[in-house]
Motif scaffolding. Structure first.
Motif, PDB file in Angstrom:
ATOM      1  N   SER A 148       0.893  -1.210  -0.098  1.00 15.81           N
ATOM      2  CA  SER A 148      -0.065   0.157  -0.057  1.00 15.81           C
ATOM      3  C   SER A 148       0.834   1.344  -0.161  1.00 15.81           C
ATOM      4  CB  SER A 148      -1.066  -0.014   1.162  1.00 15.81           C
ATOM      5  OG  SER A 148      -0.282   0.443   2.325  1.00 15.81           O
ATOM      6  N   PRO A 150       3.209   2.606  -2.129  1.00 15.01           N
ATOM      7  CA  PRO A 150       3.315   3.328  -3.340  1.00 15.01           C
ATOM      8  C   PRO A 150       1.920   4.087  -3.537  1.00 15.01           C
ATOM      9  CG  PRO A 150       4.235   1.340  -3.349  1.00 15.01           C
ATOM     10  CD  PRO A 150       3.876   1.138  -2.315  1.00 15.01           C
ATOM     11  N   ALA A 151       0.849   3.760  -3.143  1.00  7.98           N
ATOM     12  CA  ALA A 151      -0.478   4.290  -3.441  1.00  7.98           C
ATOM     13  C   ALA A 151      -0.656   5.315  -2.431  1.00  7.98           C
ATOM     14  CB  ALA A 151      -1.498   3.023  -3.104  1.00  7.98           C
ATOM     15  N   ASN A 153       1.802   6.963  -1.153  1.00  3.99           N
ATOM     16  CA  ASN A 153       2.710   8.048  -1.582  1.00  3.99           C
ATOM     17  C   ASN A 153       2.101   8.981  -2.770  1.00  3.99           C
ATOM     18  OD1 ASN A 153       4.903   8.205   0.330  1.00  3.99           O
ATOM     19  ND2 ASN A 153       5.694   6.307  -0.715  1.00  3.99           N
ATOM     20  N   ALA A 154       1.433   7.960  -3.742  1.00  2.00           N
ATOM     21  CA  ALA A 154       0.720   8.699  -4.776  1.00  2.00           C
ATOM     22  C   ALA A 154      -0.286   9.678  -4.563  1.00  2.00           C
ATOM     23  CB  ALA A 154       0.144   7.845  -5.669  1.00  2.00           C
ATOM     24  N   MET A 155      -1.009   9.124  -3.432  1.00  2.00           N
ATOM     25  CA  MET A 155      -2.213  10.080  -2.872  1.00  2.00           C
ATOM     26  C   MET A 155      -1.486  11.427  -2.170  1.00  2.00           C
ATOM     27  SD  MET A 155      -4.923   7.542  -0.766  1.00  2.00           S
ATOM     28  CE  MET A 155      -5.457   8.877   0.066  1.00  2.00           C
ATOM     29  N   ALA A 157       1.286  12.712  -3.277  1.00  2.00           N
ATOM     30  CA  ALA A 157       1.604  13.705  -4.310  1.00  2.00           C
ATOM     31  C   ALA A 157       0.504  14.568  -4.950  1.00  2.00           C
ATOM     32  CB  ALA A 157       2.491  12.789  -5.434  1.00  2.00           C
ATOM     33  N   LEU A 158      -0.608  14.035  -4.611  1.00  3.66           N
ATOM     34  CA  LEU A 158      -2.012  14.809  -5.230  1.00  3.66           C
ATOM     35  C   LEU A 158      -2.024  16.113  -4.566  1.00  3.66           C
ATOM     36  CD1 LEU A 158      -4.224  11.900  -5.998  1.00  3.66           C
ATOM     37  CD2 LEU A 158      -2.831  13.022  -7.711  1.00  3.66           C
ATOM     38  N   ASP A 159      -1.845  16.233  -3.144  1.00  4.10           N
ATOM     39  CA  ASP A 159      -1.787  17.264  -2.270  1.00  4.10           C
ATOM     40  C   ASP A 159      -2.802  18.121  -2.698  1.00  4.10           C
ATOM     41  OD1 ASP A 159      -0.700  18.823  -0.072  1.00  4.10           O
ATOM     42  OD2 ASP A 159       0.810  19.852  -1.492  1.00  4.10           O
ATOM     43  N   GLN A 178       3.623  11.417   5.127  1.00 10.28           N
ATOM     44  CA  GLN A 178       4.860  11.071   4.732  1.00 10.28           C
ATOM     45  C   GLN A 178       6.161  10.944   5.613  1.00 10.28           C
ATOM     46  OE1 GLN A 178       5.629  12.401   0.722  1.00 10.28           O
ATOM     47  NE2 GLN A 178       7.229  10.932   0.303  1.00 10.28           N
TER      48      GLN A 178
END
Length: 185
Positions: A148, A150-151, A153-155, A157-159, A178
């Protein structure tokens, strides 16, 4: 009424509209992330630092040196709040201000060696706590958590921006979860 029901209803009454799967997952995920973050902060506190100060220091570590306005924007707080936070941690010797080489009227905030060491120490202690918790889980649970990351971290990154007026408090407008090996939120 359950937390999931309230969240699902709230997401149905405000734009944008999410699928019920997303609303239910959000209702399941949000309290777990918040409780885990709170558990780590309570068990391994940043001595002498408020959560807002700790988060601001980590932001400077991640993105610094920063102008005060950049810090306020990243933390989603007002400039006077950012200035007050930096003034307090500067008195503790954790940050320093220096002239911005691109604009002599502005200053940059950066961590001192002491600030880096403080954040590193807290991060190491928090990692030990999390490792001890992970050790008690099954292999399958540890693999699920690892998968989970990487997902999540992707969330991050959306910030998405925080709510209007979120910067009126002494803390950041939205929680940031993070944490790398050297970061001590």
């Amino acid at each position: 009424m359950s937390d999931k029901t309230v969240t699902a209803q709230a997401s149905q009454s405000t734009a944008p509209r999410f699928s019920s799967d997303e609303a239910v997952l959000a209702a399941d995920l949000r309290p777990v992330l918040l409780r885990l973050n709170n558990l780590v902060r309570r068990r391994v506190p940043s001595v002498e630092l408020t959560p807002a100060q700790s988060t601001a220091l980590t932001t400077v570590l991640d993105h610094g040196p920063l102008r005060m306005g950049e810090l306020a924007e990243r933390e989603q707080i007002r400039m006077p709040t950012a200035t007050a936070i930096i003034r307090r941690v500067e008195k503790l010797g954790l940050v320093q201000r220096r002239p911005d080489p691109d604009d002599g009227r502005a200053v940059l905030v950066e961590l001192t060696a002491s600030g880096r060491e403080r954040l590193g120490h807290v991060a190491r202690e928090r990692n030990v706590l999390l490792a001890a918790l992970l050790e008690q889980l099954t292999d399958g649970d540890r693999q699920a958590i690892a998968a989970s990351v990487p997902a999540l971290n992707a969330m991050l990154a959306l910030d998405l921006p925080g709510p209007a007026g979120a910067g009126d408090t002494d803390g950041p407008g939205t929680p940031h979860f993070q944490e790398s090996e050297t970061h001590a939120r």
